[in-house]
Design an enzyme around this catalytic site. Structure first.
Site, PDB file in Angstrom:
ATOM      1  CG  ASP A  10      44.560  78.481  68.373  1.00 31.98           C
ATOM      2  OD1 ASP A  10      44.328  77.483  67.653  1.00 31.98           O
ATOM      3  OD2 ASP A  10      45.693  78.752  68.799  1.00 31.98           O
ATOM      4  CD  GLU A  20      49.865  74.485  65.036  1.00 30.02           C
ATOM      5  OE1 GLU A  20      49.038  74.282  65.930  1.00 30.02           O
ATOM      6  OE2 GLU A  20      49.578  75.006  63.953  1.00 30.02           O
ATOM      7  CE  LYS A  61      41.854  73.631  66.651  1.00 29.75           C
ATOM      8  NZ  LYS A  61      42.361  74.914  67.192  1.00 29.75           N
ATOM      9  CG  ASP A  97      45.697  78.282  64.213  1.00 32.39           C
ATOM     10  OD1 ASP A  97      46.046  78.124  63.021  1.00 32.39           O
ATOM     11  OD2 ASP A  97      46.406  77.926  65.173  1.00 32.39           O
ATOM     12  CG  ASN A  98      45.006  74.679  64.362  1.00 35.37           C
ATOM     13  OD1 ASN A  98      44.950  75.125  65.509  1.00 35.37           O
ATOM     14  ND2 ASN A  98      46.156  74.367  63.782  1.00 35.37           N
TER      15      ASN A  98
END
Length: 265
Positions: A192, A250, A195, A220-221
């Site tokens: 996280d 989120e 990226k 994540d993401n």
């Protein structure tokens, strides 16, 4: 009369700007991840930092200290979620994806965990609160200001004894983890951080022998902001079996998700 007209004009403009800032624009960007990030991360954060002479992580910490019960991890999570959904957005994993994170942690029941990207400690608290007493949990954070806030959030949750927070670049620390912390492999890795580093850090963990058969990577993401090279790698590589959990960025309605990848060899 002229001054009265000017006063009413200025008041009207101020009211309009406030309505745009508080409701219209946030509503308009709810369904577009890229616009939401530009608005919340670049524009709103700069405005709030300037007005309050503080940082977003410091304001999150204040919300925790004001609204959460010391020693209660779930109240810390609730306080951050409330702050980020009602007052000021922040890039935590969030409650919706956080529930997915919780389920993966509970399923894996890991004895060794690595988190790449601590930020303010939101996901750290979620993970640590679900770990058995004997578990080893290392979280890496590059930004020392974020790390300083995260330590206080983790301590407020009463989890400081379960978390080893390390400051520095993931690419510097990953090769030293075995020697520094006596950990052979990780049962669970939560990605996280930046990226664009997901793929390089995953390959580095492979090279350093930190993954065993059955190790789980949860990223994540992967849609917003996105990590396309990482997703392509774990989905196409015979070394992984991957599953995408569709969710939302989120505190918005824009699509995002988590990629769970099990290391096979």
């Amino acid at each position: 009369m002229m001054w009265l007209t000017l006063f009413y004009s200025c008041t009207g403009v101020a009211a309009l700007l406030y309505i745009l800032y508080r409701w219209v624009i946030p509503t308009a960007v709810q369904h577009h991840g890229g616009l939401a990030l530009i608005w919340h991360v670049i524009i709103v954060e700069w405005i709030m930092d300037t007005l309050t002479q503080s940082t977003r992580p410091q304001r999150i910490l204040s919300a925790v200290q004001k609204n959460a019960t010391r020693g209660d991890p779930r109240s810390v999570i609730r306080a951050i979620d409330q702050f980020c959904s009602q007052k000021e957005w922040a890039m935590n994993v969030g409650n919706e994806k956080g529930c997915i994170l919780d389920s993966v942690v509970s399923e894996v029941n890991p004895a060794t965990v690595l988190e790449l990207g601590t930020y303010c400690g939101y996901s750290t608290v979620r993970i640590a609160s679900l770990l058995p007493p004997y578990a080893k949990f290392i979280t890496l954070e590059f930004n020392p200001d974020f790390a300083a806030v995260a330590r206080q959030v983790i301590a407020w949750a009463g989890l400081e004894d379960k978390v080893q927070l390390v400051e520095g670049a993931s690419s510097d620390w990953i090769p030293k983890i075995k020697e520094q912390f006596g950990i052979k492999t990780f049962d669970l890795v939560f990605l996280d951080h930046w990226k664009e580093h997901y793929l390089s850090d995953t390959k580095l963990m492979e090279e350093c022998g930190l993954l065993r058969k059955g190790s789980v990577l949860l990223a994540d993401n992967v849609i917003c902001p996105g990590a396309p090279d990482y997703v392509e790698y774990v989905r196409s590589s015979p070394r992984y079996k991957s599953h995408y959990f569709r969710s939302h960025l989120e505190y918005t309605k824009a699509e995002d998700g988590l990629e769970k990848s099990v290391f096979l060899e």
